[in-house]
Design a protein around this motif. Sequence first.
Motif, short mmCIF file in Angstrom:
data_model
loop_
_atom_site.label_atom_id
_atom_site.label_comp_id
_atom_site.label_asym_id
_atom_site.label_seq_id
_atom_site.Cartn_x
_atom_site.Cartn_y
_atom_site.Cartn_z
N SER A 100 0.91 -1.39 -0.14
CA SER A 100 0.03 0.06 -0.22
C SER A 100 0.73 1.29 -0.12
N THR A 101 1.86 1.11 0.81
CA THR A 101 2.58 2.36 1.05
C THR A 101 3.62 2.64 -0.48
N ALA A 102 3.95 1.46 -1.04
CA ALA A 102 4.66 1.35 -2.31
C ALA A 102 3.88 2.14 -3.45
N ILE A 103 2.54 1.78 -3.51
CA ILE A 103 1.63 2.04 -4.62
C ILE A 103 1.49 3.63 -4.37
N LEU A 104 1.09 3.82 -3.31
CA LEU A 104 0.65 5.29 -2.81
C LEU A 104 1.87 6.25 -3.25
N ALA A 105 3.19 5.93 -2.50
CA ALA A 105 4.36 6.72 -2.75
C ALA A 105 4.71 6.96 -4.16
N GLY A 106 4.73 5.75 -4.98
CA GLY A 106 5.01 5.70 -6.39
C GLY A 106 4.26 6.49 -7.09
N ALA A 107 2.75 6.48 -7.02
CA ALA A 107 1.99 7.34 -7.46
C ALA A 107 2.01 8.80 -7.36
N LEU A 108 2.32 9.03 -6.12
CA LEU A 108 2.45 10.52 -5.68
C LEU A 108 3.49 11.19 -6.26
N GLU A 261 8.08 -5.50 -15.28
CA GLU A 261 8.23 -3.84 -15.21
C GLU A 261 8.88 -3.54 -13.93
N ARG A 262 8.75 -4.27 -12.85
CA ARG A 262 9.28 -3.84 -11.42
C ARG A 262 10.39 -4.48 -11.05
N PRO A 263 11.47 -3.88 -11.20
CA PRO A 263 12.78 -4.73 -10.86
C PRO A 263 12.86 -5.50 -9.46
N GLY A 264 12.30 -4.81 -8.64
CA GLY A 264 12.35 -5.41 -7.33
C GLY A 264 11.51 -6.94 -7.28
N ASP A 300 13.56 -5.03 9.26
CA ASP A 300 12.87 -3.92 9.03
C ASP A 300 12.04 -3.71 7.80
N ALA A 301 10.82 -3.45 7.92
CA ALA A 301 10.01 -3.48 6.89
C ALA A 301 10.21 -2.49 5.73
N GLY A 302 11.05 -1.45 6.01
CA GLY A 302 11.53 -0.65 5.05
C GLY A 302 12.56 -1.07 4.13
N ALA A 310 12.47 0.20 -6.05
CA ALA A 310 13.75 0.11 -6.74
C ALA A 310 13.64 0.22 -8.02
N THR A 311 14.45 1.22 -8.76
CA THR A 311 14.43 1.23 -10.20
C THR A 311 15.91 0.66 -10.61
N ASP A 312 16.82 0.44 -9.82
CA ASP A 312 17.98 -0.06 -10.27
C ASP A 312 18.20 -1.54 -10.19
N GLU A 313 18.48 -2.42 -11.09
CA GLU A 313 18.43 -3.85 -11.15
C GLU A 313 19.37 -4.18 -10.32
N ARG A 314 20.60 -3.80 -10.25
CA ARG A 314 21.49 -4.27 -9.27
C ARG A 314 21.12 -4.02 -7.76
N GLU A 315 20.62 -2.91 -7.64
CA GLU A 315 20.29 -2.65 -6.07
C GLU A 315 19.01 -3.63 -5.96
#
Length: 878
Positions: A100-108, A261-264, A300-302, A310-315
């Motif tokens: 939920s956090t990832a969806i909203l943070a990404g959209a905003l 589409e999502r590297p993670g 840590d859920a973070g 994440a947008t970088d494949e190595r990360e």
Amino acid sequence: MTGIDTSPEPPPWRASRVSYADVRRVQDALSCPEPMAWILVRRGLSDPAAAREFLAADGDLSDPEAIEGVGAAATRLIEAIRRGERIAIHGDYDCDGVCSTAILAGALRARGADVVTFLPSRFTDGYGVSEATVERLADEGARVITCVDCGTSSVEALTRAHELGMDVVVIDHHLAGGARPPGILANPALGRGMEALPAAAGVVFDVTRVIAREMDGDLLSPAAEAGVDLAGLATVADSMPLIGDNRRLVHRAMTAIRRGERPGIVALCGVGGSNHRAITPRGLSFTLAPAINAAGRLGDAGRALDLLLATDEREARALAEELWALNKKRRDVEREVTAQAIAIVEAEPADRRDAPITLVSGEGWHEGVVGIVASRLVDRFSRPAIVLSVSGDEAKGSGRSMPGVDLHAIVGDADAVLTRWGGHSGAVGVSLGTSDIGTFRGELEQAAAGRRADITRARTRVVDAVAGGPDLTLATAEALEALAPFGRGNPEPRVVIPGCAITGISRVGDGRHLKARLAAGGVMAPAIGFSMGNRAPALQEEGEEARYDAIARLEVERWQDTVGARVTLEALERLPAGPEVPGVCATPCDATCADRVNADTIRAMVDAPFAAAGDSDGAPQPSAVFDRRGEGRALPLIVSLAGADGGVVAVVSDVPRRRGTLESVLAPGRLGVEVAVLGGERCDATAMRARLALARGGPLLGMLDYRALAQVDLPPDVHVVLVDPPLSEADVASLRGAAGGRAVHLAWGEEEARHALRIAEDDLGVRGTARALWPALQADDGHHTWGAPLAQMLAGDGAVCRSPRAAAIALAALRDAGLIAVDGSGISVVPEAARADLEATATGVHAAALLDQARMLAGRAATLDPFAAPSRAAGALS
């Protein structure tokens, strides 16, 4: 204490009663395997058009503003974006909260918002929103606090946020009583009319859809459905009902994940040993969700949030490896705590072990696994469970329930000592003082005792379809995959394979798992029972003669470049099983049976030993005739039809030689019928009709022979399954007279035809029966008065009493030969009578002609049409 449960043992499985006509209509319209048609109808999809729509799973999503508060939440967040206000997103530490956090943070952020995120620690912050967190976010300049997957019950903390000048937006799906927090609240659990409650991530996704609709409109705008992959993942992870919008959402999610589409997500699939391009709902449940949850459970859920954003494949790869290592550690910790919890429960006194709910606690148990351990205890002890982690004077824990058992309501009736708790019907979280555990246990057991009936019902596994050995194919398994995505509300189809033998038993996976072969309907199917390795010794000891109901899932197993069907066992129930059912004869079919035909009946039969074929020219036709001959499905067919309409009557050539099947392999107590009836030519007709009358319109399971069909009236909506073929004109006439207006299923094969012929040979073999009777007839000076002793003598002393027809034919032949006299007083051996050829007598000749006819019909049993014109159905006697 609630005492030991003395309620009757429930049947091991049950299937809802449906219309077989609906099953056939769906099967014919969709051209699908029969088990799939039963599944669809049992899940309320009896209309072929509705079934097609369900299987498509790609329909439009509902209007996102159908949930009250979604539009207002989107409007306030759009204002914050346009004004440049800082938005704080407060999530939760489980998969739904992280997604939920990832969806909203990404959209905003994609639309230029100033966003900060906060995920609480399970260990230092606990569940929900705290005042300290609110004050820190205010100090960091947040103007809008948006709580996702939390906040509905955080009235005090969010009131404080309002006092500090922050606007409050809550996007949640949890139940909560009492006061509501200030601000905008989008929570479908508090409203009405939802087809299926979504995950919090599903509600968040709806908010982002409204934001996209209001703000976007050019080619550079972010994708309107960005985040659908995480919304679907959270829906599965949080066990939301997978029907309606939830089902369509998960379908879209898998499509998005397969695009990579999502590297993670791609990285997490990779470290988990799966290919994102072939992701299945099971992969969401057992690969992605546990790894994301592991971050919040053990660390840590973070870190999970960083992975999803994440947008970088190595990360992304490095984060995925970190989470996978945590997940492996979580599994190890879970196994250790589960073993300790089981040992504690099994060491408790009998009354505690038989309590309607499990409550177990342990010092230092990891808080992050107690919910999973509770699920394991539910599976092990078949009752709801709460597992507490004790740390000093405080205990925190999680509970899990069973389908149809409202754990939220149980805890609500026992919450006096709880300092904090919440959840829904299937899962709860609780906090309390360590000193109050005993009090809580007593109140919890008392609350659960009032729901014993629900718990008892839940112990019976709900089965979607009956499968025979010939159904256990890759084609059927692949067809069932079309029912996916699976989860709560649309569980993986569960089938029962009735009356199978277990062979090739071994233990694999360090002895934890059971590997075996199921023998059913002439088919050998490989099977695996995860965490069932402890059953292997008992199964080996019981031997290959034992019969079981295998409750299982039929799945497609993909390994490297091979694909095959796999039977995944959930349970093996030794037969017979289930409660007793009225109507079943208590005595065997031997001379001790008080309900067998009497001497007067046999006396009358001697004068007319051959049943005349009745006039069936005017008999109504069956409502339908289904030809299932040679399929090896007679047993699963009978078990299936016991759960349809008014039940089923199996028609056989001789009941005593088949009744063992009814009482063991068919075991009527677990088939959902109200009455089980045996009836054959040896039975007194009045007693047989009385047993049938017990049904009183309810579903029944019956086994009758062809001669009994002419003596009883079958219920109008019962199915008639012909297990053995009719081998005489009289049998055909009896069948035609009984089958009118009913569905008839031809289910015999070559072995059944041979069995029926052996019965005919026994009954019509004049010389063999006469030879067996002759010593007894000569005893007592050769005279026997009609009565019970004579009837018993004619029945014989074998495990199965002699057929009255066989006895009457033999007596008639002996009389024709002048060897005995038969009159109203009894039977007398004629002194000094000359030897005679019984087969040359009129009775012997007639019997031989009937036997020839039986052999002819048995030879063409595969094509025999008992419902053709009567003169041609069985062939005329020459």
